[in-house]
Design a protein around this motif. Structure first.
Motif, PDB file in Angstrom:
ATOM      1  N   GLY A  43      10.989  39.763 -41.386  1.00  0.00           N
ATOM      2  CA  GLY A  43      10.130  40.917 -41.154  1.00  0.00           C
ATOM      3  C   GLY A  43      10.926  42.148 -40.774  1.00  0.00           C
ATOM      4  N   VAL A  44      10.206  43.222 -40.492  1.00  0.00           N
ATOM      5  CA  VAL A  44      10.835  44.517 -40.208  1.00  0.00           C
ATOM      6  C   VAL A  44      11.672  44.462 -38.930  1.00  0.00           C
ATOM      7  CG1 VAL A  44      10.390  46.943 -39.669  1.00  0.00           C
ATOM      8  CG2 VAL A  44       8.994  45.773 -41.384  1.00  0.00           C
ATOM      9  N   PHE A  45      11.097  43.942 -37.866  1.00  0.00           N
ATOM     10  CA  PHE A  45      11.839  43.883 -36.600  1.00  0.00           C
ATOM     11  C   PHE A  45      13.068  42.982 -36.727  1.00  0.00           C
ATOM     12  CE2 PHE A  45       7.831  45.411 -34.750  1.00  0.00           C
ATOM     13  CZ  PHE A  45       8.303  46.351 -33.872  1.00  0.00           C
ATOM     14  N   LYS A  47      14.867  42.515 -39.364  1.00  0.00           N
ATOM     15  CA  LYS A  47      15.910  43.256 -40.086  1.00  0.00           C
ATOM     16  C   LYS A  47      16.618  44.228 -39.145  1.00  0.00           C
ATOM     17  CE  LYS A  47      13.710  42.991 -44.649  1.00  0.00           C
ATOM     18  NZ  LYS A  47      13.051  43.756 -45.733  1.00  0.00           N
ATOM     19  N   TRP A  48      15.846  44.898 -38.293  1.00  0.00           N
ATOM     20  CA  TRP A  48      16.454  45.822 -37.340  1.00  0.00           C
ATOM     21  C   TRP A  48      17.331  45.077 -36.338  1.00  0.00           C
ATOM     22  CZ3 TRP A  48      17.213  50.761 -37.726  1.00  0.00           C
ATOM     23  CH2 TRP A  48      16.353  51.544 -38.488  1.00  0.00           C
ATOM     24  N   ARG A  49      16.858  43.923 -35.882  1.00  0.00           N
ATOM     25  CA  ARG A  49      17.667  43.123 -34.961  1.00  0.00           C
ATOM     26  C   ARG A  49      18.945  42.639 -35.624  1.00  0.00           C
ATOM     27  NH1 ARG A  49      14.688  38.289 -33.316  1.00  0.00           N
ATOM     28  NH2 ARG A  49      16.489  37.919 -31.968  1.00  0.00           N
ATOM     29  N   ASN A  50      18.867  42.317 -36.910  1.00  0.00           N
ATOM     30  CA  ASN A  50      20.070  41.934 -37.658  1.00  0.00           C
ATOM     31  C   ASN A  50      21.087  43.061 -37.660  1.00  0.00           C
ATOM     32  OD1 ASN A  50      20.214  39.261 -38.802  1.00  0.00           O
ATOM     33  ND2 ASN A  50      18.384  39.742 -39.957  1.00  0.00           N
ATOM     34  N   ALA A  51      20.601  44.285 -37.922  1.00  0.00           N
ATOM     35  CA  ALA A  51      21.502  45.439 -37.973  1.00  0.00           C
ATOM     36  C   ALA A  51      22.147  45.691 -36.613  1.00  0.00           C
ATOM     37  CB  ALA A  51      20.732  46.677 -38.433  1.00  0.00           C
ATOM     38  N   VAL A  52      21.337  45.629 -35.546  1.00  0.00           N
ATOM     39  CA  VAL A  52      21.873  45.834 -34.198  1.00  0.00           C
ATOM     40  C   VAL A  52      22.877  44.745 -33.859  1.00  0.00           C
ATOM     41  CG1 VAL A  52      21.281  45.861 -31.740  1.00  0.00           C
ATOM     42  CG2 VAL A  52      19.826  47.055 -33.386  1.00  0.00           C
ATOM     43  N   SER A  53      22.576  43.514 -34.232  1.00  0.00           N
ATOM     44  CA  SER A  53      23.465  42.386 -33.928  1.00  0.00           C
ATOM     45  C   SER A  53      24.795  42.521 -34.640  1.00  0.00           C
ATOM     46  CB  SER A  53      22.790  41.063 -34.311  1.00  0.00           C
ATOM     47  OG  SER A  53      21.609  40.863 -33.579  1.00  0.00           O
ATOM     48  N   ILE A 294       2.539  33.195 -27.316  1.00  0.00           N
ATOM     49  CA  ILE A 294       2.437  34.547 -26.772  1.00  0.00           C
ATOM     50  C   ILE A 294       0.992  34.914 -26.487  1.00  0.00           C
ATOM     51  CG2 ILE A 294       2.243  35.693 -29.016  1.00  0.00           C
ATOM     52  CD1 ILE A 294       4.185  36.934 -25.913  1.00  0.00           C
ATOM     53  N   ARG A 295       0.044  34.208 -27.095  1.00  0.00           N
ATOM     54  CA  ARG A 295      -1.369  34.505 -26.883  1.00  0.00           C
ATOM     55  C   ARG A 295      -1.833  34.131 -25.483  1.00  0.00           C
ATOM     56  NH1 ARG A 295      -3.742  31.301 -31.899  1.00  0.00           N
ATOM     57  NH2 ARG A 295      -2.312  29.794 -30.942  1.00  0.00           N
ATOM     58  N   ASN A 296      -1.019  33.377 -24.765  1.00  0.00           N
ATOM     59  CA  ASN A 296      -1.344  33.033 -23.382  1.00  0.00           C
ATOM     60  C   ASN A 296      -0.953  34.121 -22.392  1.00  0.00           C
ATOM     61  OD1 ASN A 296      -2.439  30.528 -24.005  1.00  0.00           O
ATOM     62  ND2 ASN A 296      -0.446  29.523 -23.960  1.00  0.00           N
ATOM     63  N   GLY A 297      -0.453  35.231 -22.904  1.00  0.00           N
ATOM     64  CA  GLY A 297      -0.081  36.335 -22.035  1.00  0.00           C
ATOM     65  C   GLY A 297       1.415  36.375 -21.756  1.00  0.00           C
ATOM     66  N   THR A 298       1.832  37.351 -20.957  1.00  0.00           N
ATOM     67  CA  THR A 298       3.250  37.516 -20.610  1.00  0.00           C
ATOM     68  C   THR A 298       3.740  36.309 -19.821  1.00  0.00           C
ATOM     69  OG1 THR A 298       3.002  39.912 -20.532  1.00  0.00           O
ATOM     70  CG2 THR A 298       4.917  38.974 -19.434  1.00  0.00           C
ATOM     71  N   GLN A 299       4.839  35.728 -20.265  1.00  0.00           N
ATOM     72  CA  GLN A 299       5.388  34.531 -19.645  1.00  0.00           C
ATOM     73  C   GLN A 299       6.880  34.699 -19.383  1.00  0.00           C
ATOM     74  OE1 GLN A 299       3.823  31.086 -22.164  1.00  0.00           O
ATOM     75  NE2 GLN A 299       2.816  32.884 -23.048  1.00  0.00           N
ATOM     76  N   LEU A 300       7.340  33.999 -18.377  1.00  0.00           N
ATOM     77  CA  LEU A 300       8.746  34.076 -17.995  1.00  0.00           C
ATOM     78  C   LEU A 300       9.662  33.733 -19.166  1.00  0.00           C
ATOM     79  CD1 LEU A 300      10.347  32.693 -14.782  1.00  0.00           C
ATOM     80  CD2 LEU A 300      11.225  31.908 -16.956  1.00  0.00           C
ATOM     81  N   GLU A 301       9.239  32.789 -20.025  1.00  0.00           N
ATOM     82  CA  GLU A 301      10.106  32.322 -21.111  1.00  0.00           C
ATOM     83  C   GLU A 301      10.250  33.328 -22.252  1.00  0.00           C
ATOM     84  OE1 GLU A 301       8.042  28.700 -19.313  1.00  0.00           O
ATOM     85  OE2 GLU A 301       7.521  30.727 -19.904  1.00  0.00           O
ATOM     86  N   CYS A 302       9.368  34.314 -22.317  1.00  0.00           N
ATOM     87  CA  CYS A 302       9.410  35.274 -23.427  1.00  0.00           C
ATOM     88  C   CYS A 302      10.615  36.199 -23.287  1.00  0.00           C
ATOM     89  CB  CYS A 302       8.127  36.099 -23.459  1.00  0.00           C
ATOM     90  SG  CYS A 302       8.101  37.332 -24.781  1.00  0.00           S
ATOM     91  N   VAL A 303      11.439  36.267 -24.326  1.00  0.00           N
ATOM     92  CA  VAL A 303      12.624  37.121 -24.300  1.00  0.00           C
ATOM     93  C   VAL A 303      12.437  38.385 -25.136  1.00  0.00           C
ATOM     94  CG1 VAL A 303      14.232  35.245 -23.828  1.00  0.00           C
ATOM     95  CG2 VAL A 303      13.687  35.825 -26.200  1.00  0.00           C
ATOM     96  N   ASN A 304      11.186  38.651 -25.554  1.00  0.00           N
ATOM     97  CA  ASN A 304      10.890  39.872 -26.319  1.00  0.00           C
ATOM     98  C   ASN A 304      11.715  39.976 -27.595  1.00  0.00           C
ATOM     99  OD1 ASN A 304       9.712  42.440 -24.021  1.00  0.00           O
ATOM    100  ND2 ASN A 304       9.285  40.268 -24.064  1.00  0.00           N
ATOM    101  N   CYS A 305      11.855  38.868 -28.313  1.00  0.00           N
ATOM    102  CA  CYS A 305      12.681  38.872 -29.523  1.00  0.00           C
ATOM    103  C   CYS A 305      11.948  39.430 -30.732  1.00  0.00           C
ATOM    104  CB  CYS A 305      13.172  37.455 -29.830  1.00  0.00           C
ATOM    105  SG  CYS A 305      11.860  36.329 -30.347  1.00  0.00           S
TER     106      CYS A 305
END
Length: 478
Positions: A43-45, A47-53, A294-305
């Motif tokens: 997806g779009v994000f 691809k952007w993460r690939n470029a940043v990485s 992620i539908r369960n809401g913000t969780q400690l394990e989420c790294v916003n990838c």
């Protein structure tokens, strides 16, 4: 006690919906680890993460080889207490800058997380970049997507499984060794790494042992620990719970738009039958590298990838629904139905972040190239000379932080006296070295008005004033 079936049913439904909060997504009821098989994202994000990485990996592996004026671009030699940042050498005498840098970093992390959530983890953190953009890609290439990986792990050991598992772990070891060499290069420099490699093992057993240990450490992290580093070990993930608030921007599921969930049926009016936009395809769960929903809401394990954002957007596009069911948003944005905007608080915090970086950068730029200490020799008093002058003996210590030799000349400001170097010659300090010496300061007794006179000593090199130091001159009580 009179029981109410409706209330009991409501409590049962709420308990069922909240069960995710009672356990980790990667641990079963027996306390055993659940291995995560994330689906290959796209997806779009992504691809952007690939470029940043790619940019960050190029910098990480290339920086140790970069040199400025013969000095490494970056070096953190904790063994010799020598640090080089952007080609500038920092010594223990610059410890105040390290303290300022740590304070700036801590405040920056707190403010940045409060406003922008855990973006660092998903886009910049080395653990995420190596795991998702290097090691997982190799895994996808050799073993296939998540279903093929799960099937391979359950299969009996045969030629195909041995070949795939063996080649994967061999490549993992090679990359771990490459990361280790890069890590060591940041500590002792590229030349030091080549020296350890070229020397016999028995001549540098400590260095060789460190390389083996770090290679094993990196291999263990990326082949076995994986998401456990983010969800269990990393302190930043734990801090997230106390730093985030309802206005923090995170990867969030729009529950107002998505609920009630329901399977997709062609030509069905979902609004009419009471269904939200979420078709419960679970693609956001399948792509999550930490195994959460992620539908369960913000969780400690989420790294916003953002893998869930790409997966959900792709599904929404296929079923002709608007994208953004999962997106970057704050809890307030979701509840109020408003898009993300820069609030006064966001702008204020952002300004503070810029100012912090600006102040720290300014301190780095105005840092002196030398640091001189001039102290009267303890236990000695002044001396009266036959020519009517008073002499004090001083010990001098200088640190040359530059990459060039310095020929020094000491002069008393306002020419109220003269300086005699012990040994007769003006001192010379080699690049990145220290100088220890002694000198006499002679001042005419008639020029002394006080018992203790403040002096400023200007230090020149090649006719250029490089530093000014202060001291006191003792004379008779007039």
């Amino acid at each position: 006690m009179i029981s109410n079936p409706n209330i009991e049913s409501l409590y049962a439904e709420q308990e069922q919906n909240e069960t995710f909060r009672d356990k980790l997504s990667t641990v079963d009821e027996d306390g055993k680890r659940i291995w995560v098989y994330p689906k290959k994202p796209s997806g779009v994000f992504y691809k952007w993460r690939n470029a940043v990485s790619v940019l960050l990996l190029a910098f990480l592996f290339g920086a140790p080889f970069l040199k400025i004026d013969g000095q490494p671009f970056l070096l953190f030699n904790i063994f010799e207490r020598k640090f080089i940042i952007f080609g500038q050498v920092f010594w223990p005498q610059d410890f105040h800058l390290a303290v300022l840098g740590m304070i700036t970093l801590v405040v920056f992390i707190i403010l940045f997380t409060v406003v922008y959530g855990r973006i660092f983890c998903g886009w910049i953190c080395p653990q995420t970049i190596f795991m998702e953009m290097v090691f997982r890609k190799i895994e996808y290439w050799i073993e296939g997507d998540y279903t093929a990986q799960r099937k391979l792990d359950k299969a009996e050991w045969n030629k195909e499984k041995v070949l795939k598992k063996g080649s994967k772990h061999l490549i993992f070891l090679i990359i771990s060794a490459l990361i280790m060499h890069t890590f060591i290069a940041y500590l002792i420099g590229v030349d030091g790494v080549w020296r350890i490699i070229g020397e016999p093992v028995n001549q540098n057993m400590g260095g060789f042992t460190a390389m083996i240990v770090f290679t094993g450490l990196f291999y263990g992290v990326f082949s076995r620990m994986r998401e456990q580093v983010c969800t269990t070990i990393c302190p930043y993930g734990r801090l997230q719970g106390v730093l985030l608030d309802k206005d923090s921007v995170v990867v969030a599921y729009d529950h107002k738009r998505g609920e009630n969930r329901g399977k997709f049926r062609k030509n069905e009016d979902r609004l009419e039958v009471g269904k939200g936009d979420c078709i419960d395809c679970k693609q956001c769960v399948y792509v999550c590298p930490t195994g959460i929903d992620i539908r369960n809401g913000t969780q400690l394990e989420c790294v916003n990838c953002t893998a869930c954002i790409d997966a959900c957007d792709d599904i929404m596009e296929r079923v002709n629904q608007p994208k953004g069911l999962i997106r970057y948003a704050s809890e307030e944005n979701i509840v109020s139905g408003t898009p993300f905007t820069f609030t006064k608080r966001t702008m204020a915090y952002s300004v503070v972040l810029v100012l912090l970086l600006g102040v720290f950068t300014s301190f780095l730029l105005i840092r002196s190239d030398t640091e001189t200490t001039l102290l009267r020799t303890p236990g000695l008093t002044y001396q009266k000379n036959d020519n009517g002058t008073i002499s004090n003996l001083y010990q001098i210590s200088m640190v040359n932080k530059t990459n060039k030799d310095l020929d020094l000349v000491f002069k008393i400001r306002d020419d109220i006296g003269t300086i005699r170097m012990i040994g007769g010659n003006d001192p010379k300090v080699e690049a990145q070295a220290t100088y220890e010496g002694a000198l006499f300061i002679d001042i005419d007794s008639k020029a002394l008005k006080e018992l203790s006179t403040k002096l400023k000593i200007d230090i020149y090199s090649d006719g250029v004033l490089i530093e000014t130091t202060k001291t006191r001159f003792l004379g008779p009580n007039l």
